[in-house]
Scaffold this motif. Structure first.
Motif, mmCIF file in Angstrom:
data_model
loop_
_atom_site.group_PDB
_atom_site.id
_atom_site.type_symbol
_atom_site.label_atom_id
_atom_site.label_comp_id
_atom_site.label_asym_id
_atom_site.label_seq_id
_atom_site.Cartn_x
_atom_site.Cartn_y
_atom_site.Cartn_z
ATOM 1 N N ALA A 14 32.789 -4.505 1.447
ATOM 2 C CA ALA A 14 32.283 -3.131 1.557
ATOM 3 C C ALA A 14 31.195 -3.026 2.624
ATOM 4 C CB ALA A 14 31.748 -2.667 0.205
ATOM 5 N N ILE A 15 30.381 -4.064 2.768
ATOM 6 C CA ILE A 15 29.349 -4.050 3.809
ATOM 7 C C ILE A 15 29.995 -3.904 5.178
ATOM 8 C CG2 ILE A 15 27.592 -5.451 4.985
ATOM 9 C CD1 ILE A 15 26.932 -6.655 2.224
ATOM 10 N N HIS A 16 31.074 -4.652 5.415
ATOM 11 C CA HIS A 16 31.771 -4.552 6.700
ATOM 12 C C HIS A 16 32.337 -3.150 6.916
ATOM 13 C CE1 HIS A 16 31.375 -8.793 7.334
ATOM 14 N NE2 HIS A 16 32.111 -9.111 6.288
ATOM 15 N N VAL A 17 32.930 -2.594 5.879
ATOM 16 C CA VAL A 17 33.623 -1.306 6.009
ATOM 17 C C VAL A 17 32.641 -0.160 6.218
ATOM 18 C CG1 VAL A 17 35.082 0.359 4.818
ATOM 19 C CG2 VAL A 17 35.618 -2.084 4.686
ATOM 20 N N PHE A 18 31.497 -0.217 5.531
ATOM 21 C CA PHE A 18 30.602 0.949 5.518
ATOM 22 C C PHE A 18 29.318 0.780 6.318
ATOM 23 C CE2 PHE A 18 32.989 1.271 1.444
ATOM 24 C CZ PHE A 18 33.650 2.459 1.716
ATOM 25 N N ILE A 19 29.158 -0.320 7.055
ATOM 26 C CA ILE A 19 27.917 -0.531 7.795
ATOM 27 C C ILE A 19 27.665 0.592 8.795
ATOM 28 C CG2 ILE A 19 28.965 -1.903 9.645
ATOM 29 C CD1 ILE A 19 25.545 -2.584 8.028
ATOM 30 N N GLY A 20 28.717 1.181 9.339
ATOM 31 C CA GLY A 20 28.562 2.250 10.323
ATOM 32 C C GLY A 20 27.942 3.505 9.751
ATOM 33 N N ARG A 21 27.962 3.650 8.431
ATOM 34 C CA ARG A 21 27.385 4.843 7.800
ATOM 35 C C ARG A 21 25.883 4.711 7.561
ATOM 36 N NH1 ARG A 21 31.821 7.058 3.380
ATOM 37 N NH2 ARG A 21 33.634 6.997 4.778
ATOM 38 N N ALA A 157 24.510 -9.161 11.117
ATOM 39 C CA ALA A 157 25.563 -9.523 12.058
ATOM 40 C C ALA A 157 26.495 -8.354 12.361
ATOM 41 C CB ALA A 157 26.365 -10.704 11.508
ATOM 42 N N ASP A 158 26.850 -7.588 11.325
ATOM 43 C CA ASP A 158 27.756 -6.455 11.535
ATOM 44 C C ASP A 158 27.110 -5.364 12.367
ATOM 45 O OD1 ASP A 158 29.276 -7.934 9.757
ATOM 46 O OD2 ASP A 158 30.115 -6.152 8.828
ATOM 47 N N PHE A 159 25.822 -5.154 12.145
ATOM 48 C CA PHE A 159 25.126 -4.143 12.941
ATOM 49 C C PHE A 159 25.155 -4.531 14.418
ATOM 50 C CE2 PHE A 159 21.338 -2.341 14.921
ATOM 51 C CZ PHE A 159 21.504 -0.996 14.616
ATOM 52 N N GLY A 160 24.926 -5.829 14.697
ATOM 53 C CA GLY A 160 24.969 -6.290 16.083
ATOM 54 C C GLY A 160 26.350 -6.186 16.680
ATOM 55 N N ALA A 166 31.483 -0.748 19.423
ATOM 56 C CA ALA A 166 31.461 0.344 18.455
ATOM 57 C C ALA A 166 32.852 0.882 18.125
ATOM 58 C CB ALA A 166 30.566 1.469 18.966
ATOM 59 N N ALA A 167 33.638 1.219 19.139
ATOM 60 C CA ALA A 167 34.949 1.833 18.891
ATOM 61 C C ALA A 167 35.894 0.857 18.197
ATOM 62 C CB ALA A 167 35.562 2.312 20.207
ATOM 63 N N ALA A 168 35.943 -0.377 18.701
ATOM 64 C CA ALA A 168 36.847 -1.368 18.112
ATOM 65 C C ALA A 168 36.401 -1.739 16.704
ATOM 66 C CB ALA A 168 36.889 -2.619 18.984
ATOM 67 N N TYR A 169 35.090 -1.823 16.491
ATOM 68 C CA TYR A 169 34.600 -2.186 15.155
ATOM 69 C C TYR A 169 34.934 -1.088 14.155
ATOM 70 C CZ TYR A 169 31.723 -3.810 11.346
ATOM 71 O OH TYR A 169 31.309 -4.252 10.112
ATOM 72 N N ASP A 170 34.646 0.153 14.516
ATOM 73 C CA ASP A 170 34.916 1.263 13.596
ATOM 74 C C ASP A 170 36.404 1.482 13.400
ATOM 75 O OD1 ASP A 170 32.236 1.719 13.193
ATOM 76 O OD2 ASP A 170 32.084 3.288 14.720
ATOM 77 N N GLY A 171 37.217 1.033 14.371
ATOM 78 C CA GLY A 171 38.660 1.185 14.241
ATOM 79 C C GLY A 171 39.262 0.110 13.366
ATOM 80 N N ILE A 172 39.530 -1.055 13.948
ATOM 81 C CA ILE A 172 40.194 -2.129 13.199
ATOM 82 C C ILE A 172 39.274 -3.306 12.881
ATOM 83 C CG2 ILE A 172 41.001 -3.340 15.264
ATOM 84 C CD1 ILE A 172 43.594 -3.958 13.720
ATOM 85 N N GLY A 173 38.206 -3.489 13.672
ATOM 86 C CA GLY A 173 37.358 -4.667 13.509
ATOM 87 C C GLY A 173 36.782 -4.819 12.118
ATOM 88 N N ARG A 174 36.261 -3.745 11.558
ATOM 89 C CA ARG A 174 35.629 -3.832 10.236
ATOM 90 C C ARG A 174 36.633 -4.210 9.155
ATOM 91 N NH1 ARG A 174 34.727 2.310 8.119
ATOM 92 N NH2 ARG A 174 36.598 3.259 9.036
ATOM 93 N N TRP A 175 37.873 -3.756 9.333
ATOM 94 C CA TRP A 175 38.902 -4.082 8.341
ATOM 95 C C TRP A 175 39.326 -5.548 8.449
ATOM 96 C CZ3 TRP A 175 39.100 -0.673 4.689
ATOM 97 C CH2 TRP A 175 38.809 0.662 4.977
ATOM 98 N N VAL A 176 39.367 -6.066 9.674
ATOM 99 C CA VAL A 176 39.679 -7.486 9.860
ATOM 100 C C VAL A 176 38.619 -8.341 9.175
ATOM 101 C CG1 VAL A 176 39.831 -9.352 11.561
ATOM 102 C CG2 VAL A 176 40.952 -7.156 12.002
#
Length: 247
Positions: A14-21, A157-160, A166-176
């Motif tokens: 969940a930290i990976h998925v929602f860090i952008g919020r 680490a996820d914030f960095g 940003a775009a790749a992380y919010d797209g598929i990166g966070r799910w990977v």
């Protein structure tokens, strides 16, 4: 413990998925919480992981037929390897970004370097998920120490990574990354490696954590905060000493 570690793995995901919020983290100078989290993660490495591995040094020596000093060097060599591997990845990302900017393609990273970066963290997350099940020291206190330290490390680490891609992380990166840590936990339920291998994985993990924290805290442009970092070190260090005394 299966249910509890499974829930913790889901929290990691969940930290990976929602860090952008967590928009409040994106402040300059660096948010105090991120520096505090970095202090906790580094403290866990130096006061928990490495000392715990050292306590099993004789077992490792007996298993592979080396002297205690030789085993100690191998243990720390694996920690050094973890640091070097992640430094190499981070350096490649920075060089790629500079090359793309010089070519007039904006402040971004090449696709190959992007996926090397995400892939390396996916492997890192897999190890964290696996070691959630097979820690050097069993028990609830050990699980709590590991979980808190790794959760805060994920925030840093996820914030960095999100700042870098940003775009790749919010797209598929966070799910990977979310899937990799849960798959690591699942593999941990199915496969138990020998103690020597677990100790080696913890050593490699230690080096990776140290590098990832320092690369977030040290660059001048981060405008990091030393006092919250020191506070994280002091508070978490005190808790580890209390845990050791209680144990």
């Amino acid at each position: 413990m299966v249910v509890l570690t499974g829930l913790i793995a889901l929290v990691f995901a969940a930290i990976h998925v929602f860090i952008g919020r967590l928009r409040w983290l994106d402040t300059m100078p660096r948010n105090r919480g991120l520096s505090f989290a970095g202090g906790v993660a580094v403290t866990y490495v130096f006061l928990h992981i490495l000392p715990e591995i050292a306590t099993h040094q004789r077992e490792f020596a007996d298993e592979i037929g080396l002297t205690g000093m030789a085993v100690e060097r191998w243990i720390y060599a694996l920690a050094l390897l973890g640091l070097v591997v992640f430094y190499g990845v981070e350096r490649r990302v920075k060089v790629s970004r500079a090359q793309m900017a010089k070519a007039g393609q904006g402040n971004r990273t090449g696709n190959r370097e992007l996926w090397i970066h995400i892939g390396s963290f996916a492997v890192f997350n897999f190890l964290i998920g696996y070691l959630l099940v097979h820690r050097e020291e069993p028990g609830l206190l050990s699980l709590s120490a590991y979980s808190v330290a790794m959760a805060l490390h994920f925030v840093t680490a996820d914030f960095g990574m999100r700042q870098d891609h940003a775009a790749a992380y919010d797209g598929i990166g966070r799910w990977v990354l979310a899937v990799s840590v849960t798959v690591g936990w699942l593999v941990g339920q199915l496969i138990a490696l020998p103690p020597l291998a677990v100790g080696g994985l913890f050593s490699f993990l230690a080096g990776g954590v140290v590098l990832n924290v320092l690369k977030e805290e040290l660059p001048e442009e981060r405008q990091s905060r030393f006092t919250p970092f020191l506070l994280g070190v002091a508070i978490y260090g005190a808790l580890i000493f209390i845990e050791a005394s209680y144990g």
